[in-house]
Design an enzyme around this catalytic site. Structure first.
Site, mmCIF file in Angstrom:
data_model
loop_
_atom_site.group_PDB
_atom_site.id
_atom_site.type_symbol
_atom_site.label_atom_id
_atom_site.label_comp_id
_atom_site.label_asym_id
_atom_site.label_seq_id
_atom_site.Cartn_x
_atom_site.Cartn_y
_atom_site.Cartn_z
ATOM 1 N N LYS A 131 29.931 35.911 -42.173
ATOM 2 C CA LYS A 131 29.611 37.417 -42.088
ATOM 3 C C LYS A 131 29.522 37.676 -40.547
ATOM 4 O O LYS A 131 30.147 36.781 -39.895
ATOM 5 C CB LYS A 131 28.044 37.573 -42.564
HETATM 6 C C1 LIG Z 1 27.014 37.037 -48.566
HETATM 7 C C2 LIG Z 1 26.296 38.372 -49.680
HETATM 8 C C3 LIG Z 1 25.044 38.031 -50.176
HETATM 9 C C4 LIG Z 1 24.355 37.050 -50.264
HETATM 10 O O1 LIG Z 1 23.975 36.472 -48.797
HETATM 11 P P1 LIG Z 1 23.727 34.720 -48.518
HETATM 12 O O2 LIG Z 1 23.184 34.790 -47.259
HETATM 13 O O3 LIG Z 1 24.846 33.877 -48.817
HETATM 14 O O4 LIG Z 1 22.693 34.381 -49.740
HETATM 15 C C5 LIG Z 1 24.748 38.980 -50.576
HETATM 16 N N1 LIG Z 1 25.409 39.969 -51.009
HETATM 17 C C6 LIG Z 1 26.455 40.399 -50.691
HETATM 18 C C7 LIG Z 1 27.307 41.602 -50.533
HETATM 19 C C8 LIG Z 1 27.262 39.470 -49.839
HETATM 20 O O5 LIG Z 1 28.296 39.495 -49.572
#
Ligand SMILES: *Cc1c(COP(=O)(O)O)cnc(C)c1O
Length: 387
Positions: free
Chosen positions: A190
């Site tokens: 991210k």
């Molecule tokens: C990455 C992601 C999540 C979950 O986040 P984590 O930190 O990996 O648990 C939820 N929703 C979307 C759209 C994501 O891309």
């Protein structure tokens, strides 16, 4: 063997990040110390929200937000079929029923008109996903929510640093100006990372207090919230919560990363510009679209090939060291969803057509110009061969 492999996304860590983390390692608090609330304050301030609650990951953030929203048995909550499964799973964690609404064919976010078509007497909430960093139409979504008493949780896992303009006023994603809560993820792919980590933002004090309690076993020590007070040792478990805490080590990294967020987003946008200038005039491709009134933070660069040979394109690019991916397999296609909620293939034509021909190509702030040129040339070759 090729020695080059460019992943679709990766973290950018520098010496300052390392020093922030080392400082915590040498302090008294590895967890539940001062870095957590410092990070929360910094995220809230950045987004323009009153409160932020940091948790162990983005999925935990979604889970707690769904519980704080009061979703439960008999409720339906509407979300996008084109998302990571966690956006829908959090509805199931709360005991409610996920309902999908098809996406907008241009920006791939949930389509407000499709949300309206999926409303029922059981509708309790909506979880719009700011897909690939492009903000959803929050003006339309908040209007539908107001008219139908729905709680809105923005899944902004892709969209820290993004913003949108309504009636001439600019709002940052995460400000919760048009929602009840927003969540972020700080997984290494991210925009900014804490290793694992997430945040819920809100402007509502009541939701904030619920989130704090749910994050730590349903326990509170806050004298204003205690039902009784039996002495200075006293705490109460008032609700059924979890240990979804994040550590000070992680939050120190988050504080340092957040300072660089706007630069990271700008670099992402510069790379997107280069990709678009190479692909947008070529009829073999469909490039990402950015609406007039939004500023996307571009978590992903999703390229569509006007070709049925996606598998061949994908294999070729991977062989050439271009770490392509597909975001996402429609949630209702997954065997768990099919088994428990029935076969809904064909009900979301825009999402299903989207899934047929998309490829995510590498996009992250640490890409060099030569990485970008390499990806462009390999994508062109793939199109020459298979599109
Ligand atoms: C990455 C992601 C999540 C979950 O986040 P984590 O930190 O990996 O648990 C939820 N929703 C979307 C759209 C994501 O891309």
């Amino acid at each position: 063997m090729l020695n080059k492999f460019i992943p679709y996304g990766r973290q950018a860590i520098d010496q300052a990040d390392i020093e922030y983390v080392i400082n915590v390692l040498q302090s008294d608090w590895l967890t539940q110390g001062p870095s957590v609330s410092k990070f929360e304050d910094a995220v809230a301030k950045y987004c323009g929200a009153r409160y932020a609650v940091a948790v162990s990951n983005g999925t935990a953030a979604l889970h707690l937000a769904a519980l704080a929203a009061g979703f439960g048995a008999g409720d339906e909550v509407i979300t996008s079929p084109i998302t990571f499964v966690a956006s829908a799973n959090c509805i199931l964690y709360a005991g409610a029923q996920p309902v999908f609404a098809d996406i907008d064919p241009d920006n791939y976010c949930i389509d407000p008109i499709q949300i309206e078509s999926r409303l029922s007497e059981f509708s309790k909430g909506v979880i719009p996903v700011h897909f690939a960093g492009h903000p959803c139409d929050m003006g339309a979504i908040s209007k539908i929510a107001r008219e139908n008493q729905l709680i809105v949780i923005e899944d902004a896992a892709h969209a820290i640093g993004a913003s949108y303009t309504i009636d001439g006023k600019r709002y940052r994603v995460g400000s919760c100006s048009h929602s009840d809560m927003s969540i972020f993820s700080f997984h290494p792919v991210k925009h900014i990372t804490t290793g694992e980590g997430g945040v819920v933002t809100t402007n509502c004090k009541d939701l904030y207090e619920k989130l704090l309690m749910l994050r730590s076993h349903g326990i509170t020590r806050d004298p204003r919230l205690l039902k009784r007070n039996e002495g200075p040792w006293y705490y109460e478990m008032q609700t059924f919560g979890f240990n979804y805490r994040i550590t000070d080590l992680q939050c120190a990294l988050g504080i340092s990363q957040l300072r660089k967020l706007d630069r990271f987003v700008q670099r992402r946008r510069d790379i997107v510009k280069q990709y678009n200038s190479n692909f947008s005039n070529d009829p073999r491709f469909i490039v990402p679209h950015e609406n007039q009134n939004v500023f996307s933070s571009y978590h992903l660069y999703v390229l569509r090939f006007r070709s049925p040979l996606r598998l061949e394109i994908f294999d070729y690019l991977r062989q050439q060291g271009v770490g392509v991916n597909v975001h996402y397999i429609p949630v209702h296609f997954h065997p768990y969803y099919e088994k428990n909620f029935g076969d809904h293939r064909g009900e979301y034509p825009v999402a299903e057509a989207y899934y047929e021909n998309v490829v995510t190509i590498p996009l992250f702030p640490g890409m060099t110009n030569s990485d970008v040129d390499y990806v462009i040339s390999k994508v062109r070759t793939a199109a020459d061969m298979f599109a």
